[in-house]
Structures are given as C-alpha cells and as structure tokens.
Design a protein around this motif. Sequence first.
Motif, PDB file in Angstrom:
ATOM      1  N   CYS A   1      -4.903  -3.466  10.376  1.00  0.00           N
ATOM      2  CA  CYS A   1      -4.414  -3.379   9.001  1.00  0.00           C
ATOM      3  C   CYS A   1      -2.891  -3.435   9.018  1.00  0.00           C
ATOM      4  O   CYS A   1      -2.247  -2.689   9.759  1.00  0.00           O
TER       5      CYS A   1
ATOM      6  N   CYS B   1      -1.582   0.182   6.887  1.00  0.00           N
ATOM      7  CA  CYS B   1      -1.628   1.496   7.534  1.00  0.00           C
ATOM      8  C   CYS B   1      -1.543   1.387   9.049  1.00  0.00           C
ATOM      9  O   CYS B   1      -1.521   2.410   9.739  1.00  0.00           O
TER      10      CYS B   1
ATOM     11  N   PHE C   1      -9.825   2.063   6.073  1.00  0.00           N
ATOM     12  CA  PHE C   1      -9.047   3.310   5.957  1.00  0.00           C
ATOM     13  C   PHE C   1      -8.248   3.348   4.655  1.00  0.00           C
ATOM     14  O   PHE C   1      -8.192   4.381   4.000  1.00  0.00           O
ATOM     15  N   CYS C   2      -7.592   2.223   4.296  1.00  0.00           N
ATOM     16  CA  CYS C   2      -6.743   2.250   3.089  1.00  0.00           C
ATOM     17  C   CYS C   2      -7.127   1.186   2.062  1.00  0.00           C
ATOM     18  O   CYS C   2      -6.509   1.085   1.010  1.00  0.00           O
TER      19      CYS C   2
HETATM   20 ZN   LIG Z   1      -5.270   0.197   6.234  1.00  0.00          ZN
END
Ligand SMILES: [Zn+2]
Lengths: 390, 134
Positions: B34, B37, B50-51
């Motif tokens: 990513c 992040c 995750f984000c």
């Molecule tokens: Zn992320």
Amino acid sequence: MARQAKAWIAGVYEHPTRKAVDKTTPQLHAEVALGALRDAGLTKKDVDGYFCDGVAPGLGGLSMAEYMGLNLRYTDATETGGSSYIVHVGHAMQAIAAGKCDVALVTLAGRPRAEGVKALGARDHGADMPERGFEFPYGPAVTNLYAMAARRHMHEFGTTSEQLAWIKVAASHHAQHNEHAMLRDVVTVEDVVNSPMIADPLHRLDCCIISDGGGALVVVKPEIAKALGDRCVKVLGQGEAVKHTNGGRVDLTWTAARRSGPIAFEEAGLTPADMKYASIYDSFTITVLETLEDLGFCEKGDGGKFVSDGNLISGVGKLPFNTDGGGLCNNHPNNRGSMTKVIEAVRQLRGEAHPKVQVPDCDLALAHGTGGQISQRSGSATVILGRSDA
Amino acid sequence: MILEMREHTDPVINPETEAYWKAANDGKLLVKYCMECKEPHFYPRALCPFCMSERTEWRETAGRGRIYSFSVMRRADPVYAIAYVTLEEGVTMLTNIVDADPETLRVGQEVEVAFGAAANGQAIPLFRPPDATR
Ligand SMILES: [Zn+2]
C-alpha cells in the motif's frame, strides 16, 4: 433479586436421528421446529420471527417459511458457519427487544452422512471468492487447518497431544450416558494419542463426528416466558465476533472468542467464574482448548493444564462441559455445532440433563460456537444463559 | 519419504490478481504494498485491507521465509504438507512444503519459494528447504 432478560428461550429440541437416509433436509427443519414448539407449549401460529443459516435449503428463510407455512414479520439468515445459531439467539433477542417479533424460531438441519459428504475438503463458494486462488491449490481441509492451529499452540505454549486428548476423554465420559450419542465408549488419553494421525498433530479421536440431524430453539419475549412457566431460560448476554487472516498477519493461537466472550459477559454482568456449566463447540479438541482460554476460563497458554486430569468432567472437575457428549461424541448436525451447544445448556439449567451428568444447582451456563475455520476466517458467538430464578 | 510436487487445483485468475499469476510463471513471488499506509498485504487485493487505499502496487519478494505452522496430511495420496509461511517482507501466506522429509519439518524452519504446476500449467508458489536437492 432476579436478573432481567430481554428474551427467554422457551423451547429446544435435538433431532434423535444421526443418519437420515429416509428424510429430506426441509423435513428435518420442520421436525425440529415442531419439537421445539411442543417443548415450549406453543404452536407454529405463535411464530412471527424465523432464523436459519445461509445453507438452509432453497432460498433459505423464504423457502423454509413456505415449507413450514410460517406467517412472519421478521426473518434473519446470518451466516457465520457453525456459530450461526448463537448469533441467531442474539439477533432474536435484539429483534424481540425492538418489538419486531414476539416468538422467534431458529432451526438447523442437514444430512452430510446420508449424502456421503466428506468434511475434509474446503467448501467451494464459487469463482468469486477472493481468497480462492491463494488457498485452494494447497489442499486446505477442515482437519489440516485446525491442525495448524494446534501445532502453533504447541509451539508457543508447550501444549501436548495428551492435554488435548483430555478434552475427548471428558466428552466420552459424558456420552456414555446419552442413548442418542453416536460414540458411547469411554476412551482414555492413550486411546486418543494412539488413534490414527489424520492431519498431524491431530488424531482421529481429536476430530468431531459427522452426523445428520438438526435442532431448534424458540426465543420469546419476557411476557410470553412468564406465561409459559419455569422451564423457560433467560438470555442474559450474547456476543459475536469475526476473525480472519488480516492481510497476512496470521496468529493461530487465539479465536474470535477473545472478543465475543467479553461482550457476552459484560452484557450479562457476569464473569467466567460465575458459570456452573459450559457448552463449548468442539469441532476439534484444539477448538475447545483455545476457546476456554479466549473466554477467560484460564490464562492464554494455560489451556492444556486447565483441561487435564478430568477438569471438564461433570462431577469430577471445576468446569463441566458438553455433558451430552458434544460434537466429539454425540451429534454434529450438518457439520455445525452451536445449536446443540445451546440445547444442552438449556437442559442443564432446567435440571433435565442425564442424572449422571447433571450439574447440581445449575443456575448460570454458557454456550459458545465457532464457525468457519480457525486458521482462515471464522466467526465466534457466546451466549450466557440463566435459570428462571437466576 | 520426501514430499513430492503434486498437481494443484487451477487458480481462478481475474484482472485483480493476474499480475501475481503471470509473475509466478516467470518464477517470481509478488505481494501487494500500500502506497498510503506502507503496509504489505496477502492475499493481494486492489484496495489495501488496512486503510482501503486504492493506491496499491505489486512488489517482488525475496522468496524467503520461515514456517509459521504446518500439518502433514498422512492419509492423502500423495502425502502433502500444508503450511503457513511468514515471508521476510512480513506477510504470512498459505502454501505447501515440498522436497522435504515430513519428519524433519519444524516451526521456524527457513524455506524458499519453489514453483509447482496446476493442471492447466499455471505455476503455483510453494516452499522448500533452501538446501533441498531435486
Ligand atoms: Zn493501506
């Protein structure tokens, strides 16, 4: 002063069949529904809410409602594998509290034995399942996925095969008294560790049975429970949670019971030490061991010591568990365990368990289900139940 | 006994993951990173788990890791070992261990990527001990 409950379990029923060669799955759903309604002292005309899993025949709740001729104003088919039915108890409680229904029927049924379905392979949810290509080529089976959890728990905490075996030993001590149980022979730790290795470190006797059958629950609003009498059981708290591989941050030493348990205990205003009896979904011995730790019956990593020396045997140990023989010995309808866990907890609270395994003055009990595979994606659900005077 | 290669189920290949499978055919193991992040993830997705950023990119791994856990399917024919392997890059992936004696496998053991084949010829990432000989 007696505890308040937003909903009560008024009726339960466990189908006596373990191999249903001459019955259809919808028929089993209807037979368990009828059994639970009779147990409650109600009829299908009283039912206005219906809950089933995501693998119920046809269009699930729609097909089953038509088959049974239910007239509904609320339905839910939340699917979290074997934990679904304890999720349904919580959702029924919420629906009743919100005034969306008064009498909720929950059913489970299935025929994996009659159909000759092996519980070994991963379930195919179609080409769209996002994890498919990254898992299917490697031969994931229910057994080897739980085995990897056992291996990692052994590596981190020194848990042994003999300690896991005590869980099966306890279940077998209870099953000897259950005339419906598929496996009624009492086994020893040596019997378990000397049984054939299926997916190491799990032996054949670390694995649950495959059976047909089903079960049903009737959840009602407090006013109806009051009219039906003392055999009704209070739903004091319920929690549910989901765990998955978290983008590749895999930790196989715990289950989502770590979250579902505290939610249920907090709602009930109770702690693990208050529980006189526990029904714990026992797809494999390792499932029970991790769940007991995650629910707070012992510290993480101490599960092996906790289950040893008969601590789970009724009349012998501190925490009687699965007094019907559980999925390891009694019944595991459609490869899904949490329905029968609730049923035996209700029997204990009513004083209707077999006299040889009945816990004296059993006023508070827990039932827990785990669904999916604990090494991949899984759901956990916990319910705290109380006797009518609790 | 040495754990053999076996024929694997064909993976379903779609636009979201085809780069992974093409790289495997070239002997490379990719993961997704990513760019928001900065976290790698597995299995690979278009959006970061995750984000939820849509800014994810493929990166080649060193193809090295350690066994996180494993199980040997004794009753299968041929016998095979399923495992989770934690890559040096920090993600853990499901795989099979090959070219190893099942009795010698252990948690924490170093392994390196190797490639088997699905029925349709698609290369499938597997792992083996670095000192294994074919
Ligand atoms: Zn992320």
